[in-house]
Design a protein around this motif. Structure first.
Motif, short mmCIF file in Angstrom:
data_model
loop_
_atom_site.label_atom_id
_atom_site.label_comp_id
_atom_site.label_asym_id
_atom_site.label_seq_id
_atom_site.Cartn_x
_atom_site.Cartn_y
_atom_site.Cartn_z
N LYS A 154 0.83 -1.21 0.00
CA LYS A 154 0.00 0.00 0.00
C LYS A 154 0.86 1.26 0.00
CE LYS A 154 -0.78 0.16 4.96
NZ LYS A 154 -1.75 0.06 6.02
N GLU A 155 2.12 1.16 0.44
CA GLU A 155 3.02 2.31 0.38
C GLU A 155 3.42 2.64 -1.06
OE1 GLU A 155 6.38 1.98 3.01
OE2 GLU A 155 5.09 1.54 4.74
N LYS A 156 3.30 1.68 -1.95
CA LYS A 156 3.63 1.88 -3.37
C LYS A 156 2.43 2.36 -4.17
CE LYS A 156 7.78 0.20 -2.85
NZ LYS A 156 8.92 1.06 -2.92
N ALA A 157 1.23 2.30 -3.59
CA ALA A 157 0.00 2.62 -4.31
C ALA A 157 -0.05 4.06 -4.82
CB ALA A 157 -1.21 2.33 -3.44
N GLY A 158 0.69 4.95 -4.21
CA GLY A 158 0.69 6.34 -4.62
C GLY A 158 1.55 6.62 -5.84
N LYS A 159 2.34 5.65 -6.25
CA LYS A 159 3.18 5.84 -7.45
C LYS A 159 2.29 5.83 -8.69
CE LYS A 159 7.42 3.94 -5.63
NZ LYS A 159 8.61 4.58 -6.09
N SER A 160 2.81 6.39 -9.76
CA SER A 160 2.04 6.43 -11.01
C SER A 160 2.00 5.03 -11.64
CB SER A 160 2.67 7.41 -11.99
OG SER A 160 3.88 6.88 -12.50
N VAL A 161 1.05 4.86 -12.53
CA VAL A 161 0.94 3.60 -13.28
C VAL A 161 2.24 3.32 -14.02
CG1 VAL A 161 -0.26 2.48 -15.20
CG2 VAL A 161 -1.58 3.70 -13.46
N ALA A 162 2.80 4.36 -14.64
CA ALA A 162 4.05 4.19 -15.39
C ALA A 162 5.19 3.75 -14.48
CB ALA A 162 4.41 5.50 -16.11
N THR A 199 3.05 -11.52 -18.71
CA THR A 199 2.51 -10.86 -19.90
C THR A 199 2.20 -9.40 -19.57
OG1 THR A 199 0.20 -11.32 -19.39
CG2 THR A 199 1.42 -13.03 -20.63
N PRO A 200 2.09 -8.54 -20.58
CA PRO A 200 1.69 -7.16 -20.32
C PRO A 200 0.34 -7.06 -19.59
CG PRO A 200 2.54 -7.35 -22.54
CD PRO A 200 2.44 -8.75 -21.99
N GLU A 201 -0.56 -7.97 -19.88
CA GLU A 201 -1.87 -7.99 -19.22
C GLU A 201 -1.73 -8.33 -17.73
OE1 GLU A 201 -1.24 -9.76 -22.10
OE2 GLU A 201 -2.23 -8.32 -23.44
N GLN A 202 -0.86 -9.27 -17.41
CA GLN A 202 -0.63 -9.63 -16.01
C GLN A 202 -0.01 -8.47 -15.25
OE1 GLN A 202 1.72 -13.16 -16.93
NE2 GLN A 202 0.15 -14.46 -15.98
N ILE A 203 0.94 -7.79 -15.87
CA ILE A 203 1.58 -6.64 -15.23
C ILE A 203 0.56 -5.52 -15.02
CG2 ILE A 203 3.31 -4.81 -15.55
CD1 ILE A 203 5.06 -6.97 -16.95
N LYS A 204 -0.26 -5.27 -16.03
CA LYS A 204 -1.29 -4.23 -15.91
C LYS A 204 -2.26 -4.56 -14.77
CE LYS A 204 -4.92 -1.87 -18.39
NZ LYS A 204 -5.82 -1.81 -19.51
N ALA A 205 -2.66 -5.82 -14.66
CA ALA A 205 -3.57 -6.21 -13.59
C ALA A 205 -2.92 -6.00 -12.22
CB ALA A 205 -3.99 -7.67 -13.76
N LEU A 206 -1.66 -6.38 -12.08
CA LEU A 206 -0.96 -6.17 -10.81
C LEU A 206 -0.89 -4.67 -10.46
CD1 LEU A 206 2.01 -8.69 -11.03
CD2 LEU A 206 0.10 -8.76 -9.41
N VAL A 207 -0.58 -3.85 -11.45
CA VAL A 207 -0.49 -2.41 -11.22
C VAL A 207 -1.84 -1.87 -10.76
CG1 VAL A 207 -0.16 -0.18 -12.35
CG2 VAL A 207 1.47 -2.02 -12.74
#
Length: 102
Positions: A54-62, A87-95
């Motif tokens: 949750k400390e990382k949640a404030g970072k941008s998507v990029a 995959t890019p989709e897995q990374i996007k979901a994690l972000v």
């Protein structure tokens, strides 16, 4: 009727963020690739010097995407790159799930 519709519209982002927060710890990718360093409930691991997610949640998507893709071997804690493992989709979901932890 209009008040009910308005209430649903107002509550949608809140409810979806709650769902995403639950999704992170239930996500099979998180369980397979992230739990060992970030903890089963994304609480972090003091011995490994990994902070709660949750400390990382404030970072941008990029920023989050880059961190997951490229990893970090320069500072503590070190993180391996996952660009070739997810995959890019897995990374996007994690972000998205990390961002929902705010």
């Amino acid at each position: 009727m209009k008040k009910v519709l308005l209430a649903i519209l107002v509550m949608s982002p809140i409810l979806s963020s709650i769902c995403f927060a639950d999704d992170l710890v239930d996500d099979p990718v998180f369980k397979a690739k992230c739990v060992m360093c970030h903890g089963a409930a994304a609480e972090g691991r003091e011995k490994m010097k990994t902070p709660p997610m949750k400390e990382k949640a404030g970072k941008s998507v990029a920023e989050l995407t880059k961190q997951i893709e490229d990893g970090n071997d320069k500072t503590t804690p070190k993180m391996p790159p996952f660009k070739e493992k997810l995959t890019p989709e897995q990374i996007k979901a994690l972000v998205e799930e990390i961002k929902a932890l705010k």
